[in-house]
Write an enzyme that holds these catalytic residues in place. Structure first.
Site, short mmCIF file in Angstrom:
data_model
loop_
_atom_site.label_atom_id
_atom_site.label_comp_id
_atom_site.label_asym_id
_atom_site.label_seq_id
_atom_site.Cartn_x
_atom_site.Cartn_y
_atom_site.Cartn_z
N GLY A 186 -59.28 -47.15 5.69
CA GLY A 186 -58.22 -48.16 5.75
C GLY A 186 -57.04 -47.87 4.84
CD GLN A 234 -62.19 -57.51 5.31
OE1 GLN A 234 -63.19 -58.07 5.76
NE2 GLN A 234 -62.24 -56.76 4.22
CB CYS A 237 -62.97 -61.77 -15.04
SG CYS A 237 -62.20 -62.85 -16.24
#
Lengths: 145, 396
Positions: free
Chosen positions: B72, B181, B326
């Site tokens: 991709g 996707q 994070c």
């Protein structure tokens, strides 16, 4: 990015979580926009930190560093606690990934903020003992557009 | 403890049937498709058969419109840089994309900005869908390309691709879509939907990693990105990943065969979980509930941070993902969640689960139970949650 076993242990089984209703000093640092807030409660008898509790909103490292910081000051003298550095917290956790270093800085600042509150409550200017808040550490950049 | 892999939008398990199809090309048929002797010729034939199969499955007119790549990211890079650089000579220096594209698109576009291209980022609305009229308005005489993803990787929302394709065709602008996707989850037809370039990858549909393709409509000539040998009709150098290509074609075939089942079963399972998790106070579903991929669930829980949630779910046997800052190495939360208008503090507490066909009701109920427990646990130790509750009281 991977956490050390110690970090994972303190994340999975954080020590000293909670609040102290009649705390002698309470400090809160961080902000929700950046994704971490730490709140520390201290119970102080004479010169000794007899109890410490924390509450943290944040990532795994934020929780683990909070937990470790409480362990490092519990039962110690105020003088000892004032010498706590983020480096000591990191070392005690067998290191942190570079992007997580700011969590240890926050943990150090949270302890100092609670001590600062303790002095303030006693009518003592905390800046004389602890120094001006932060400054020596670079603030993490977050929330930038 | 149950073990549930719920991160199929990151990658999927290789299907045994796909592996079986690939095996000869990993073992006995090791010839280079460019070689003239027999084992090379057999490999070449396998590549061409796969190409024809994939072309047919996406509704392409000619097999020669499918070019194999490494996946991709390469396809996105090639489509966007290739078209932009080819059209620059004709004064086309403007690109239109959206704010919530995959980084393979956003960073590519960013790189082109440094080469002097201008970029318009159309808005993504609260439900996670772009408005075709915004694209129409953004098109100028200088527009070289419109690149809008088919379905978003984080929140799974499916974009109005046919409408955008129609607008681009009418205005004479090339249209690229990253369908990484979407492939195998929703029907794709490059002819009917007026798609000029389509990025694909194998590993999101139970195929192997490291193999993808770019559909390039006949007549569209993007600049070459990988120089070298004459493979892929001189458009993309490098010895073909024969086993990967064969596996990709098989995987796509199986994915499309399974689409009716997926649409029914996986959607039902996912909705069951959404309903259970929405009973958690101050939770929200991110992205349109209907116009989304069958297996995608993306939710936010106020007062907690996504990485802690992810780690605790992992300790309970559930593999999930988070748009959490994070996990990305930056301190900012997901650009996708910010693009749909979530404030930072809410976007920090996100969780993405993505299911494959084998998800069961029992697993869904297990996940619901664990998420509820973990959210509650983390909120109990969160000063932010404490503040939210205090504000609630003050508001009363």
């Amino acid at each position: 990015m991977a956490y050390s076993e110690k970090v994972m242990d303190h994340f999975a089984h954080p020590r000293n979580v909670g609040e102290i209703p009649d705390a002698d000093g309470v400090g809160e640092v961080g902000n929700s926009r950046c994704g971490d807030i730490m709140k520390m409660y201290l119970k102080i008898d004479g010169d000794t930190i007899t109890d410490v509790k924390f509450k943290t909103f944040g990532c795994g490292a934020a929780i683990a560093t909070s937990s470790m910081a409480t362990e490092l000051v519990k039962g110690k003298s105020i003088e000892n606690a004032l010498q706590l550095t983020n480096k000591a917290v990191m070392e005690a956790l067998d290191g942190l990934p570079p992007v997580k270093v700011h969590c240890s800085v926050l943990a150090e600042e949270a302890i100092k903020a609670a001590l600062s509150d303790y002095y303030q409550r006693k009518g003592i200017d905390p800046t004389l003992i602890i120094g001006a808040p932060s400054g020596e550490h670079e603030e993490p950049v977050c929330g930038g557009e | 403890m149950m073990k549930i892999y719920a991160d199929n939008a990151a990658t999927t398990a290789l299907s045994p049937a796909v592996l079986e199809e690939m095996m000869p090309y990993l073992t006995t048929v090791y010839g280079n498709p460019s070689s003239l002797y027999e084992t090379g010729a057999i490999a070449k034939e396998a590549v061409e058969t796969a190409r024809a199969k994939i072309a047919a499955l996406i509704g392409a007119k000619n097999a020669s419109e499918v070019y194999f790549t490494s996946g991709g990211s390469e396809s996105d890079n090639w489509a966007i840089k290739g078209v932009a650089r080819a059209l620059k000579k004709r004064g086309k220096t403007h690109i239109i994309t959206s704010k919530f594209e995959h980084h393979a698109v956003l960073h590519t576009v960013h790189a082109l900005k440094k080469e002097g291209f201008t970029v318009t980022y159309v808005d993504v609305y609260e439900n996670g869908i772009v408005h075709p009229e915004d694209i129409e308005k953004a098109i100028t005489d200088e527009t070289a390309l419109v690149s809008i993803m088919y379905a978003n990787n984080e929140i799974g929302t499916v974009q109005p691709i046919a409408e955008i394709g129609k607008i681009c065709r009418a205005r004479g602008v090339l249209f690229h879509t990253d369908a990484v996707q979407a492939m195998g989850n929703v029907p794709i037809n490059v002819e009917e939907q007026n798609i000029d370039l389509l990025s694909m990858t194998a590993h999101k549909l139970h195929g192997p990693k490291g193999c993808g393709a770019l559909y390039i409509r006949k007549g569209v000539r993007p600049a070459v990105l990988i120089d070298g040998g004459a493979q892929e009709r001189g458009m993309r150098a490098g010895t073909e990943n024969v086993a990967g290509i064969v596996g990709f074609a098989k995987a796509l075939e199986l994915a499309i065969e399974g689409m009716p089942y997926r649409t029914e079963h996986v959607t039902k399972m996912r909705n069951r979980l959404i309903d259970q998790l929405l009973t958690i106070e101050r939770s929200r579903l991110n992205g349109d509930r209907e116009r989304r991929l069958p297996g995608n669930l993306n939710m936010c829980f106020e007062g907690i941070e996504g990485e802690s949630l992810l780690l605790m779910l992992d300790m309970n046997g559930i593999s999930s993902s988070s748009g959490s800052a994070c996990t990305s190495g930056s301190l900012d939360p997901s650009h996708v969640l910010l693009a749909i208008g979530l404030p930072h503090e809410i976007a920090h507490g996100s969780m993405r689960l993505s299911f494959s066909d084998d998800i069961t009701e029992e697993e869904i109920d297990y996940i619901a139970e664990k998420v509820k427990y973990v959210v509650d646990y983390l909120r109990n130790m969160s000063p932010l949650w404490e503040h939210i509750k205090e504000q609630e009281k003050e508001g009363q």
